[in-house]
Design a protein around this motif. Sequence first.
Motif, PDB file in Angstrom:
ATOM      1  N   TYR A  18       0.847  -1.193   0.000  1.00 25.05           N
ATOM      2  CA  TYR A  18       0.000   0.000   0.000  1.00 25.05           C
ATOM      3  C   TYR A  18       0.879   1.238   0.000  1.00 25.05           C
ATOM      4  CZ  TYR A  18       0.924   0.144   5.033  1.00 25.05           C
ATOM      5  OH  TYR A  18       1.538   0.190   6.258  1.00 25.05           O
ATOM      6  N   THR A  19       0.281   2.353  -0.365  1.00 25.49           N
ATOM      7  CA  THR A  19       0.973   3.632  -0.407  1.00 25.49           C
ATOM      8  C   THR A  19       0.193   4.632   0.417  1.00 25.49           C
ATOM      9  OG1 THR A  19       1.725   3.149  -2.652  1.00 25.49           O
ATOM     10  CG2 THR A  19       1.851   5.438  -1.940  1.00 25.49           C
ATOM     11  N   LEU A  20       0.876   5.351   1.289  1.00 29.26           N
ATOM     12  CA  LEU A  20       0.262   6.435   2.057  1.00 29.26           C
ATOM     13  C   LEU A  20       0.426   7.719   1.256  1.00 29.26           C
ATOM     14  CD1 LEU A  20       1.683   5.520   5.554  1.00 29.26           C
ATOM     15  CD2 LEU A  20      -0.715   5.465   4.892  1.00 29.26           C
ATOM     16  N   TRP A  28      -4.858  12.324   4.807  1.00 28.57           N
ATOM     17  CA  TRP A  28      -4.147  11.122   4.393  1.00 28.57           C
ATOM     18  C   TRP A  28      -5.095  10.146   3.724  1.00 28.57           C
ATOM     19  CZ3 TRP A  28       0.963  10.467   4.305  1.00 28.57           C
ATOM     20  CH2 TRP A  28       1.739  11.327   5.057  1.00 28.57           C
ATOM     21  N   VAL A  30      -4.954   6.040   1.812  1.00 29.99           N
ATOM     22  CA  VAL A  30      -4.182   4.823   1.573  1.00 29.99           C
ATOM     23  C   VAL A  30      -4.622   4.257   0.235  1.00 29.99           C
ATOM     24  CG1 VAL A  30      -3.715   2.482   2.387  1.00 29.99           C
ATOM     25  CG2 VAL A  30      -4.013   4.329   4.035  1.00 29.99           C
ATOM     26  N   SER A  32      -4.200   0.877  -2.135  1.00 24.20           N
ATOM     27  CA  SER A  32      -3.753  -0.515  -2.184  1.00 24.20           C
ATOM     28  C   SER A  32      -3.901  -1.047  -3.594  1.00 24.20           C
ATOM     29  CB  SER A  32      -4.586  -1.394  -1.242  1.00 24.20           C
ATOM     30  OG  SER A  32      -4.354  -1.054   0.087  1.00 24.20           O
ATOM     31  N   VAL A  47      -6.751   4.438   7.666  1.00 26.10           N
ATOM     32  CA  VAL A  47      -5.515   5.207   7.475  1.00 26.10           C
ATOM     33  C   VAL A  47      -4.630   5.075   8.715  1.00 26.10           C
ATOM     34  CG1 VAL A  47      -4.561   7.523   7.197  1.00 26.10           C
ATOM     35  CG2 VAL A  47      -6.515   6.810   5.804  1.00 26.10           C
ATOM     36  N   CYS A  50      -2.944   1.652   8.839  1.00 31.77           N
ATOM     37  CA  CYS A  50      -1.860   1.550   7.857  1.00 31.77           C
ATOM     38  C   CYS A  50      -0.649   2.368   8.291  1.00 31.77           C
ATOM     39  CB  CYS A  50      -2.346   1.986   6.477  1.00 31.77           C
ATOM     40  SG  CYS A  50      -3.477   0.796   5.738  1.00 31.77           S
ATOM     41  N   TYR A  54       3.117   0.945   8.996  1.00 31.33           N
ATOM     42  CA  TYR A  54       4.292   1.564   8.393  1.00 31.33           C
ATOM     43  C   TYR A  54       5.311   1.937   9.470  1.00 31.33           C
ATOM     44  CZ  TYR A  54       7.206   4.696   5.638  1.00 31.33           C
ATOM     45  OH  TYR A  54       8.270   5.292   5.026  1.00 31.33           O
TER      46      TYR A  54
END
Length: 80
Positions: A18-20, A28, A30, A32, A47, A50, A54
């Motif tokens: 996943y990317t924040l 924010w 997320v 996926s 969020v 996740c 991280y």
Amino acid sequence: MTAGVPYAAGPTPSAVPYTLLRTDGGRWTVHSEFPFGGRAYDTPEYVSECMDMYDLLKARALSPDDSVSYVREISREVYQ
């Protein structure tokens, strides 16, 4: 350079990449990726979870200098 996470640190906190992302408004999100496409999530609970995963991954990661040493060590083992 991205810090490495040694195998001894155990499994990653998430099996799904996943990317924040931070929006222009400061919120924010997320994102996926799955085999059939991606999806964005913006609920505070998701969020937050996740971000916690991280933070755990960053805590397990080696420093940049230690990452270089670790990669060199593995390279010597594999290529000798």
